[in-house]
Scaffold this active site. Structure first.
Site, short mmCIF file in Angstrom:
data_model
loop_
_atom_site.label_atom_id
_atom_site.label_comp_id
_atom_site.label_asym_id
_atom_site.label_seq_id
_atom_site.Cartn_x
_atom_site.Cartn_y
_atom_site.Cartn_z
N GLU A 1 0.58 -5.60 5.65
CA GLU A 1 1.82 -5.69 4.85
C GLU A 1 2.79 -6.69 5.47
OE1 GLU A 1 1.77 -1.20 2.95
OE2 GLU A 1 2.74 -1.53 4.87
N ALA B 1 8.37 1.74 1.46
CA ALA B 1 8.82 1.87 2.85
C ALA B 1 9.00 3.35 3.15
CB ALA B 1 10.12 1.11 3.09
N LYS C 1 15.10 8.20 1.20
CA LYS C 1 14.64 7.38 2.34
C LYS C 1 15.73 6.47 2.91
CE LYS C 1 9.74 7.24 1.28
NZ LYS C 1 8.67 6.43 0.69
N GLY D 1 4.53 1.75 7.46
CA GLY D 1 3.30 2.08 8.18
C GLY D 1 2.84 3.51 7.99
N GLY D 2 3.51 4.25 7.06
CA GLY D 2 3.10 5.62 6.79
C GLY D 2 1.64 5.72 6.37
N ASP E 1 6.32 -3.68 -2.38
CA ASP E 1 5.83 -2.70 -1.42
C ASP E 1 6.77 -1.50 -1.37
OD1 ASP E 1 4.26 -1.59 0.57
OD2 ASP E 1 4.24 -3.39 1.82
N THR F 1 0.85 -1.20 0.00
CA THR F 1 0.00 0.00 0.00
C THR F 1 0.89 1.25 0.00
OG1 THR F 1 -1.79 -1.13 1.13
CG2 THR F 1 -1.71 1.27 1.38
N GLY F 2 0.43 2.28 -0.72
CA GLY F 2 1.17 3.55 -0.75
C GLY F 2 1.48 3.93 -2.18
C1 5RP Z 1 2.13 1.79 4.07
C2 5RP Z 1 3.59 1.79 3.94
C3 5RP Z 1 4.17 2.45 2.72
O1 5RP Z 1 4.87 1.50 1.99
C4 5RP Z 1 5.09 3.58 3.17
O2 5RP Z 1 4.37 4.49 3.98
C5 5RP Z 1 5.71 4.33 1.97
O3 5RP Z 1 4.69 4.98 1.25
P1 5RP Z 1 5.02 5.72 -0.11
O4 5RP Z 1 5.45 4.71 -1.10
O5 5RP Z 1 3.72 6.41 -0.47
O6 5RP Z 1 6.12 6.73 0.16
O7 5RP Z 1 4.33 1.26 4.74
O8 5RP Z 1 1.69 1.33 5.33
#
Ligand code: 5RP
Length: 232
Positions: free
Chosen positions: A112, A92, A130, A104-105, A90, A34-35
């Site tokens: 996940e 991060a 990051k 977990g953002g 995924d 997710t994200g």
């Molecule tokens: C969701 C997450 C996402 O992978 C994390 O927050 C990174 O998000 P993004 O790809 O939008 O920067 O852990 O729970």
């Protein structure tokens, strides 16, 4: 300047998502994170399915991801039907020099982590900003609403500073798809993420935390390309 740098981050993420998605082969069962990075990967996967007649099945980690996957024509399955997955893609929030992660953002780290555990490989896509030497972002904990004060007390004993995540717009609290809340806990620098992961897993009233210690590969998008980091 702000808009430019946001666009720059998106394009680095998109490049990383592209190389990560190239690992998917016909017939694979794929965990879908997710994200925004995960969304780039899902869209690229949808495109590959169209262009190459690739047949895959996806296991989504959130309702939002489920919607994007449906829009991209990716057939979905569940962990009940397929408890063993070939690979998970995924994003991060932070990656350290030993490929430990904070996730977990978007508040989906519990699902996940389950999907990552069920997958033979966990492939992460991030932009280069990051990547750090030592993790130092607040760690998201998914917490039963009933136990918020109890978990706050335990993390303060570990010298953590908890903040209950808000829903941003409406002045309420962020509620996960499991009906729980999120405590973002600032521990400062986390020198031993494995030990911290074990400690946080033992908290009473917390469902899951956002430290991941098991990615197979991290695809890091830079302005000029993608660097693939693998566990030594
Ligand atoms: C969701 C997450 C996402 O992978 C994390 O927050 C990174 O998000 P993004 O790809 O939008 O920067 O852990 O729970």
């Amino acid at each position: 300047m702000g808009i430019m740098s946001e666009a720059g981050k998106r394009s680095k993420k998109e490049k990383a998502a592209e190389t990560a998605t190239s690992l998917i082969k016909d017939g694979m069962i794929v965990g879908l994170g997710t994200g925004s990075a995960a969304e780039f990967a899902i869209r690229k996967l949808g495109k590959r399915m169209e262009d190459e007649e690739l047949e895959i099945l996806g296991v989504p980690t959130s309702l939002r991801t489920e919607m994007v996957a449906i829009e991209c024509g990716i057939p979905l399955t569940s962990l009940s039907e397929h408890p063993s997955l070939d690979i998970a893609l995924d994003g991060a929030d932070q990656v350290d020099a030993h490929l430990n992660l904070i996730k977990g953002g978007w508040g989906s780290h519990t699902r996940e982590k389950i999907v990552a555990y069920a997958s033979k490989k966990l492939v992460i896509c991030v932009e280069d900003e990051k990547v750090v030497d030592v993790l130092n972002k607040p760690v998201p904990l998914e917490v039963l609403p009933y136990a918020v004060k109890i978990v706050e007390k335990q993390v303060k004993e570990l010298k953590g500073m908890p903040v209950l995540r808000s829903d941003g717009l409406r002045g309420g609290y962020f509620i996960t798809e499991q009906g729980n809340v999120i405590l973002d806990v600032d521990f400062g620098v986390i020198r031993n993420p494995r030990e911290m992961s074990i400690t946080l897993s033992a908290l009473v009233g917390s469902v899951e935390h956002g430290i991941f210690t098991n990615p197979t590969e991290v695809h890091v998008g830079h302005e000029k390309g993608v660097k693939v980091l693998k566990r030594a």
